[in-house]
Design an enzyme around this catalytic site. Structure first.
Site, PDB file in Angstrom:
ATOM      1  N   GLU A 130       3.691   1.129   2.609  1.00 49.72           N
ATOM      2  CA  GLU A 130       4.036   1.004   1.124  1.00 49.72           C
ATOM      3  C   GLU A 130       3.184   2.637   0.759  1.00 49.72           C
ATOM      4  OE1 GLU A 130       2.962  -2.446  -0.713  1.00 49.72           O
ATOM      5  OE2 GLU A 130       2.940  -1.589  -2.840  1.00 49.72           O
ATOM      6  N   GLU A 263      -1.716  -7.762  -9.211  1.00 41.72           N
ATOM      7  CA  GLU A 263      -0.193  -7.616  -9.040  1.00 41.72           C
ATOM      8  C   GLU A 263       0.407  -8.776  -8.099  1.00 41.72           C
ATOM      9  OE1 GLU A 263      -0.280  -3.422  -7.318  1.00 41.72           O
ATOM     10  OE2 GLU A 263       0.036  -2.908  -9.582  1.00 41.72           O
ATOM     11  N   ASP A 338      -4.253   4.283 -12.183  1.00 48.80           N
ATOM     12  CA  ASP A 338      -3.501   4.256 -11.002  1.00 48.80           C
ATOM     13  C   ASP A 338      -2.993   5.587 -10.444  1.00 48.80           C
ATOM     14  OD1 ASP A 338      -2.618   3.282  -8.731  1.00 48.80           O
ATOM     15  OD2 ASP A 338      -0.631   2.262  -9.709  1.00 48.80           O
ATOM     16  N   GLU A 366       1.764   9.185  -4.321  1.00 50.47           N
ATOM     17  CA  GLU A 366       2.652   8.407  -4.754  1.00 50.47           C
ATOM     18  C   GLU A 366       3.175   8.851  -6.180  1.00 50.47           C
ATOM     19  OE1 GLU A 366       1.011   4.685  -5.411  1.00 50.47           O
ATOM     20  OE2 GLU A 366       2.527   3.971  -6.720  1.00 50.47           O
ATOM     21  N   HIS A 476       1.726   7.993 -16.781  1.00 50.05           N
ATOM     22  CA  HIS A 476       2.448   7.007 -16.160  1.00 50.05           C
ATOM     23  C   HIS A 476       3.812   7.104 -16.920  1.00 50.05           C
ATOM     24  CE1 HIS A 476       3.487   3.296 -14.279  1.00 50.05           C
ATOM     25  NE2 HIS A 476       2.214   3.011 -13.967  1.00 50.05           N
TER      26      HIS A 476
HETATM   27  C1  GCU Z   1      -0.219   0.938  -7.250  1.00 46.26           C
HETATM   28  C2  GCU Z   1       0.983   1.215  -5.850  1.00 46.26           C
HETATM   29  C3  GCU Z   1       1.127  -0.178  -5.267  1.00 46.26           C
HETATM   30  C4  GCU Z   1      -0.128  -0.719  -4.632  1.00 46.26           C
HETATM   31  C5  GCU Z   1      -1.086  -0.598  -5.573  1.00 46.26           C
HETATM   32  C6  GCU Z   1      -2.461  -0.928  -5.288  1.00 46.26           C
HETATM   33  O1  GCU Z   1       0.245   0.054  -8.134  1.00 46.26           O
HETATM   34  O2  GCU Z   1       2.169   1.400  -6.714  1.00 46.26           O
HETATM   35  O3  GCU Z   1       2.307   0.050  -4.279  1.00 46.26           O
HETATM   36  O4  GCU Z   1      -0.132  -1.834  -4.151  1.00 46.26           O
HETATM   37  O5  GCU Z   1      -1.150   0.671  -6.413  1.00 46.26           O
HETATM   38  O6  GCU Z   1      -3.386  -0.116  -5.121  1.00 46.26           O
HETATM   39  O7  GCU Z   1      -2.954  -2.138  -4.939  1.00 46.26           O
END
Ligand code: GCU
Length: 638
Positions: A130, A263, A338, A366, A476
Site C-alpha cells: 500500500e 478508514e 495525512d 505518497e 489535500h
Molecule cells: C492514508 C493512506 C492510506 C493509509 C492511511 C493510514 O490515508 O492513503 O493508504 O492506509 O493513510 O495511515 O492508515
C-alpha cells in the site's frame, strides 16, 4: 562487431543499479586480520569491509552505558569500539565503516535519542505494498515453504532480507513492523507466523526486532469467535493464547501496531468500547512477555462526524489520556491530516500528556511525488522536530519506501529519505545538510564539485515540491485514491466530504483557505501556546500555513507586498523554476556522476528521466491549480 557487443555486455554487467545503497561496495577478498575482539555481527562486518591497517578492537563492556550507546576511540595506533550490547557494537562498526568511506576516522561517543526506531511496512500478504512505489513487497511469502517446523526460503530471498537488515542496522533502525496497518487477519495464522519467525531470525543478528500490525477483528475472522469485543473473556483469552504462541516462536518479538476504527478498519468502537479498552486488552496479553502496543491516533469519521477532520484525533484521544496501560504507546502522524507536503504539527503531541507518544513519519512519498519526484524529506521532518521536541517522544516510526526494485526505493534519491529517517531517528540534532552531504558522498562520489550543488538541490527540493503542489498552507488537493496529480475541483457526492479537495481549500469569490481559527472550526485551540495564538490570527500565522488555518481574501496583502492571488502564482512559478534548475544541475553534473566509478551511466540516466517527468508534473500542477483558482480570484485567463 563482436568486440563491441562483448564490451556492451560487460558494461551492462557492471552497471551500478543502486542496489548497494549507501553501504561499502567492495568486500575484502580476505577477511581483515586487523579486526579482533568480541564475536558477533560487528566483528563479521568489519572483517568483511574494514580496509584500514590500524588495528581495531571490539569490546563488549557489559558495565558500559546501557542500550545501544557506543564509544569509538581512535588513536594512530589503535581503534577501539566499545558498547554494553552487541547491537551497540554493531552500530559502532557501521559508524567506523561510514567514517572510512568518508575518509576521516575520529573518536566518537554516541547514543540514540529514541529507543524505538522503527520502519512500518505497509506490505500485504499478496505481495502488494500500500502506497509502495518501488515494486512489490520484499517479503516473498510464496518463496517460503513451510515444512513441519522448518521454513525453507530461496537463497535469493534470504540474501535480500539480510541485505535489507544490514542497511537498516547501518543507520540505527532497530525494529520493523512487517505488514500493512490495514492488516489481514491471516497474518496471525499459524502458517504465516512461522514465516514471520523465519524473517525475524534473519533480522535479529542485526539488532532488529520484529513487530506485526494486527487486525482487531482477528478473534472473529481467524479464531471463529462470535465477537471481537475487547471486554469479552473469550476474546481476551484468544489474544492471550495468540500472543503466547507468537512468543514461543519469537521470544524477542516486539509487539503490535494497531489501526482501529479508522478508514473502515474494525476496532473496539464496533462494540461501543473505547480505544483504551482495545489497546489495554492487547497490552495485557503482551505485557508478561515485555511486548508493546503501538496504537495509532489516525482516526476520523467514526465518532466525530461533521467535525473538522484535523481536530478529531485530539477529540477522540485526549479524554482517554491516563487510561492506557504502561506498555501502550500512541502513534501519531506528524501532522493532523495525512502526510501532506506541508502540515502544521499534530496537536495530539500537545494534548496527550500521560501516555507515551511516538511520531509516525512517511518515508514513502505518497503525497510528495511518489517515486518519480526528487524530494528530500529531512527538512520537513526537522521542521516537525522544531515544534515537537524529540524529548517528548519515546519513539519514531517511518512508513517504509522499500520494495523489490533493484534500487530498493524506485527513485535513486528516495534512498536518501530512508537513510535520513534512520540517521534522524538516531540523532534528530543532525542537520538536513549534514545528512544529505553524507548520503551523497557514500552513495555517489566524494567530489565536492558534485556534492556541493547536489546537496543544495536536495535541500531545496522539499520547498520546491510544496511550491508547485500546495503552497501557503493549501492541502489535500490531490486526485482521488492515488494521490499523485492535482485535482483542485475534486468532489464526489458519494465520497466522504473529508476526502474531497474542495472541502480543504474552500475557494470562493471571497477568498481561499480553511478557517480553523476561533472564528472557524476552532482547531487552533488544540495547540499549546505560543502556537495557539500565533496560528489563530492572520497577522501572526506563518504564511506557509496561512491557508491551512484561515480563509483569506484574494486581495489580502502578503508580507512581500503582493496580493494573495499574486503570491500564489509566484509560488507555483517558483516551484516550476526550481525543478527546471534541479534538472539543469543534474545535466551539468553528468560527467562527474559518470566518472564516479566509471559505471554510473544507468543511475544518471534513471534520475535524468525522472527529473524530466517531475518538470512536466510541476507544470501540470501549476496549470491545473491556477486555472482552477483564477476565476474565484476574479482574474482573467492568461
Ligand atoms: C492514508 C493512506 C492510506 C493509509 C492511511 C493510514 O490515508 O492513503 O493508504 O492506509 O493513510 O495511515 O492508515
Amino acid at each position: 562487431m563482436l568486440l563491441l557487443v562483448t564490451c556492451q555486455l560487460m558494461l551492462v554487467a557492471v552497471a551500478n543499479d543502486g542496489s548497494s545503497l549507501w553501504l561499502p561496495r567492495e568486500r575484502n577478498i580476505q577477511p581483515s586480520t586487523f579486526v579482533k575482539g568480541s564475536k558477533g555481527m560487528a566483528l563479521e562486518e568489519l572483517r568483511n569491509y574494514y580496509r584500514g591497517e590500524v588495528p581495531v578492537r571490539l569490546k563488549l563492556n557489559r558495565k558500559a552505558r546501557s542500550g545501544d550507546a557506543y564509544i569509538i576511540t581512535a588513536t594512530p595506533e589503535r581503534i577501539t569500539l566499545s558498547s554494553g550490547t552487541p547491537s551497540g557494537l554493531l552500530y559502532a562498526a557501521y559508524d567506523l565503516l561510514r567514517m572510512q568511506q568518508l575518509g576521516e576516522v575520529h573518536s566518537v561517543e554516541s547514543h540514540p535519542r529514541f529507543s524505538l526506531r522503527l520502519l512500518n511496512h505497509w506490505d500485504n500478504l499478496d505481495g502488494s505494498v500500500e502506497r509502495g512505489y518501488a515494486g512489490k513487497s520484499i517479503w516473498k511469502w510464496e518463496q517460503m515453504q513451510v515444512s513441519g517446523k522448518k521454513v525453507i526460503m530461496t537463497p535469493a530471498l534470504r540474501q535480500r532480507i539480510c541485505d535489507y537488515a544490514r542497511a537498516n542496522a547501518s543507520i540505527g533502525i532497530n525494529g520493523v513492523v512487517i505488514n500493512n496497518v490495514n492488516a489481514s487477519p491471516k497474518m496471525l495464522s499459524a502458517e504465516v507466523l512461522q514465516k514471520v519467525q523465519a524473517i525475524s531470525q534473519l533480522l535479529e543478528p542485526y539488532g532488529i526486532r520484529t513487530y506485526l500490525s494486527i487486525n482487531f477483528a482477528s478473534p472473529k475472522a481467524l479464531g471463529g469467535l462470535p465477537t471481537a469485543d475487547p471486554l469479552d473473556p473469550q476474546v481476551r483469552l484468544w489474544w492471550q493464547q495468540k500472543v503466547d504462541e507468537i512468543y514461543r516462536l519469537m521470544p524477542r518479538f516486539g509487539g503490535f501496531l494497531v489501526k482501529a476504527n479508522s478508514e473502515g478498519q474494525p476496532g473496539p468502537g464496533d462494540y461501543h468500547r473505547t480505544h483504551a479498552d482495545g489497546a489495554n486488552m492487547l497490552a495485557d496479553a503482551l505485557q508478561p512477555h515485555g511486548g508493546i502496543v503501538m496504537w495509532r491516533c489516525f482516526v476520523y469519521g467514526a465518532n466525530h462526524k461533521g467535525e473538522d477532520r484535523v481536530k478529531q484525533a485530539v477529540s477522540e484521544f485526549q479524554p482517554l489520556d491516563g487510561q492506557f496501560r504502561q506498555n501502550v504507546i500512541l502513534q501519531t502522524k506528524n501532522g493532523p491530516l495525512d502526510f501532506q507536503p506541508r502540515e502544521p504539527y499534530s496537536p495530539v503531541f500537545d494534548q496527550i500528556k500521560q501516555t507515551p507518544n511516538m511520531a509516525e513519519l512517511q518515508i514513502t512519498q505518497e503525497y510528495t511525488g511518489q517515486s518519480r519526484h526528487l524530494v528530500y524529506l529531512a527538512p520537513m521532518w526537522k521542521e516537525f522536530f522544531s515544534h515537537v521536541h524529540p524529548m517528548r517522544l519515546c519513539g519514531i516510526a517511518g512508513v517504509a519506501n522499500i520494495g523489490d526494485d533493484a534500487n530498493w526505493c524506485g527513485h535513486h534519491f528516495s534512498q536518501a529519505n530512508w537513510y535520513a529517517f534512520g540517521r534522524l531517528a538516531w540523532n534528530p540534532d543532525l542537520s538536513s545538510e549534514e545528512i544529505a552531504r553524507e548520503w551523497l558522498q557514500l552513495t555517489f562520489t566524494k567530489d565536492e564539485a558534485f556534492v556541493r550543488p547536489m546537496t543544495e538541490v536536495m535541500l531545496a527540493s522539499h520547498e520546491a515540491c510544496v511550491d508547485y503542489m500546495m503552497p501557503l498552507g493549501l492541502h489535500h488537493i490531490f486526485q482521488f485514491d492515488h494521490h499523485y496529480g492535482p485535482d483542485p475541483g475534486g468532489f464526489k457526492p458519494d465520497y466522504p466530504l473529508e476526502w474531497c479537495p474542495v472541502y480543504y481549500h474552500q475557494a470562493d469569490s471571497l477568498g481561499v483557505g480553511f478557517d480553523r481559527s476561533s472564528t472557524g472550526s476552532g482547531a487552533t485551540a488544540q495547540y499549546r501556546e505560543p502556537y495557539r495564538s500565533m496560528y489563530d490570527k492572520v497577522s501572526t500565522c506563518p504564511e506557509n500555513l496561512l491557508l491551512w488555518f484561515h480563509h483569506v481574501p484574494w486581495s489580502h496583502r502578503m508580507k512581500s507586498g503582493l496580493t494573495l492571488w499574486e503570491e500564489l502564482c509566484a509560488h507555483y512559478n517558483r516551484g516550476v523554476n526550481e525543478v527546471d534548475r534541479f534538472h539543469a544541475v543534474w545535466q551539468e553534473l553528468r560527467p562527474l556522476v559518470l566518472s564516479a566509478d566509471g559505471n554510473d551511466a544507468r543511475r544518471w540516466q534513471e534520475v535524468e528521466e525522472r527529473l524530466r517527468h517531475q518538470q512536466a508534473n510541476a507544470r501540470e500542477w501549476r496549470r491545473s491549480c491556477l486555472d482552477y483558482f483564477r476565476p474565484f480570484a476574479g482574474e482573467q485567463s492568461e
